[in-house]
Design an enzyme around this catalytic site. Sequence first.
Site, PDB file in Angstrom:
ATOM      1  CG  ASP A  86      24.574 -23.429 125.992  1.00 31.00           C
ATOM      2  OD1 ASP A  86      25.646 -22.799 125.874  1.00 31.00           O
ATOM      3  OD2 ASP A  86      24.534 -24.671 126.059  1.00 31.00           O
ATOM      4  CD  GLU A 131      15.243 -24.461 118.712  1.00 31.13           C
ATOM      5  OE1 GLU A 131      14.820 -23.394 119.192  1.00 31.13           O
ATOM      6  OE2 GLU A 131      16.082 -25.146 119.296  1.00 31.13           O
TER       7      GLU A 131
END
Length: 257
Positions: A46, A119
């Site tokens: 990821d 984020e």
Amino acid sequence: MKKFAIAAKKDEISYALESKMKAALIQAGWQEDKQSPEIVLCIGGDGTFLYAVHKYMHLSNQVSFLGIHTGTLGFFTDYTKDEAEECIHDLLSKTPVFREVSLLEIQCDNKEKVYALNEMRIENIIRTQELDVMIDEEHFEIFRGTGMCVCTQSGSTAYNRSLRGAVIEQDLNLIQLHEITGIHHHKYHSLGVPFVLNSNRKITFTSNDFTNAFLCYDFLNQALDDVHQIRVQLSDKKIQLAKYREIPYLKRLKSLY
Ligand code: NAP
């Protein structure tokens, strides 16, 4: 013929897989184009996927992304290293479905906007950071502590999860606001728990003193010393995932721990 680029993690397994996939695609008539690809294959994890998204974000209208994990399964990856043959077969014979994934748009004062897939965090590890939190036009709270994290649905399983934030299931296009080590006692109060907000909310953080604080967004960061206001919201800018097959979200989540 399709134009492709590969972003691989810097390890032997990922490099080997990169060579194998590159050779197979070129042999089938695809063209490697690192400047202007139609599809980017992200080989690693990821983290590699995030890196590739930032590298090709300026082409978000034309490019799609596909992840191949060299470890477990991951949230942005649809194949593991043992499924490389299947992945090549699907790339060459199937038509993908495209799924849009939201990005956060972050603006410090009037500086250039930056974007995050997972984020954004405001973090001050040197001293207690005091800041005002506005949601849309309404003053929400005064926060004191290390900082604040705002994540997307996709980012809910990343840093947010370490903060004990809620995991948000795929296709729920929400944002989550969470404190990073907030101070709570008789004098100082703030919400203290994760707050899941509608996709159209705009969050503004202000302080007269962000000295030593950093804006961290995905794997990137910038100092906030001369900044007074940070605005964050979901962006109209999105990235496209090329889905050659669908992995159930629960399967991904269960493979995480
Ligand atoms: P990184 O090494 O690229 O990633 C750190 C870990 O976070 C890796 O295990 C990575 O998975 C995993 N990860 C990344 N995005 C994820 C997602 N959406 N869902 C679940 N796991 C995810 O670290 P980095 O370059 O410093 O920062 C990239 C991201 O890592 C940040 O956006 C942040 O969310 C996350 N991070 C988390 C913590 C923490 O939880 N305490 C600390 C630092 C960074 P792979 O192994 O598959 O690459």
